[in-house]
Design an enzyme around this catalytic site. Structure first.
Site, PDB file in Angstrom:
ATOM      1  N   ASP A 191      -8.211  -4.581   2.538  1.00 57.11           N
ATOM      2  CA  ASP A 191      -8.158  -3.766   1.325  1.00 57.11           C
ATOM      3  C   ASP A 191      -6.743  -3.814   0.766  1.00 57.11           C
ATOM      4  O   ASP A 191      -5.774  -3.899   1.526  1.00 57.11           O
ATOM      5  CB  ASP A 191      -8.565  -2.325   1.626  1.00 57.11           C
ATOM      6  CG  ASP A 191     -10.048  -2.178   1.919  1.00 57.11           C
ATOM      7  OD1 ASP A 191     -10.846  -2.944   1.349  1.00 57.11           O
ATOM      8  OD2 ASP A 191     -10.405  -1.291   2.705  1.00 57.11           O
ATOM      9  N   ASP A 227     -15.556  -4.440  -2.955  1.00 57.03           N
ATOM     10  CA  ASP A 227     -15.946  -3.035  -3.102  1.00 57.03           C
ATOM     11  C   ASP A 227     -16.227  -2.692  -4.566  1.00 57.03           C
ATOM     12  O   ASP A 227     -17.155  -1.931  -4.868  1.00 57.03           O
ATOM     13  CB  ASP A 227     -14.853  -2.113  -2.553  1.00 57.03           C
ATOM     14  CG  ASP A 227     -14.596  -2.313  -1.071  1.00 57.03           C
ATOM     15  OD1 ASP A 227     -15.523  -2.743  -0.358  1.00 57.03           O
ATOM     16  OD2 ASP A 227     -13.463  -2.028  -0.630  1.00 57.03           O
TER      17      ASP A 227
END
EC number: 3.4.23.36
Length: 175
Positions: free
Chosen positions: A135, A154
């Site tokens: 991330d 995401d």
């Protein structure tokens, strides 16, 4: 309607034929998977773990790892969650492919599923290669705190899920 039926003998089940190509949806998914993986590789190669690059007063680039799911759900488990979330990703891809084939002429529906599928593939690749998801997008509000970091996969999943709901509401309002 998503499919055309061909009449068979009385009492036989209808035969379904797809009325549209899935190729555009595969292309869209491929673009998002590539964008996701290129950005993750770039962050992986240029940032040290937890290194932060401030961009604005509410956004940073940061390199963090998430062995769990959304909001680090099960992130502190002993490692079995890697395979669990990989299995969920594979099931999601299979379900998306099935639904896209069954409803190939429904453009918004297939667009949403292609995004969800791309996100599942992108994060699944991370789980296979690294054992966790990379991330790097960090949004925050001064004085309030940081939203959990996320990535392009995401975003694809979230936008796809939103469009899926919009498509369903649109369909309900038509009937």
């Amino acid at each position: 309607m998503a499919t055309n039926t061909k009449k068979a003998s009385p009492g036989a089940k209808p035969v379904y034929k797809s009325s549209a190509s899935l190729l555009p949806w595969f292309g869209l998914a491929l673009i998002f998977v590539l964008l996701d993986q290129i950005t993750k590789i770039t962050v992986e190669c240029t940032f040290a773990y937890a290194e932060t690059l401030p961009i604005t007063g509410f956004f940073n680039l940061i390199k963090v790892y998430n062995p769990g799911a959304a909001f680090s759900f099960l992130g502190d488990a002993s490692g079995w969650q890697r395979y669990f979330f990989l299995a969920i990703a594979l099931a999601a891809v299979g379900f998306c492919l099935y639904m896209m084939k069954k409803n190939a002429s429904q453009r918004l529906f297939c667009f949403a599923l292609a995004l969800i599928m791309a996100g599942a593939i992108g994060n699944g690749i991370d789980r296979v290669i690294h054992g966790h998801v990379i991330d790097f997008l960090d949004f925050y509000w001064t004085g309030i705190g940081h939203f959990p970091a996320f990535n392009i996969a995401d975003i694809a999943i979230s936008v796809g899920a939103f469009l899926f709901v919009v498509d369903e509401l649109r369909r309900v309002n038509k009937s």
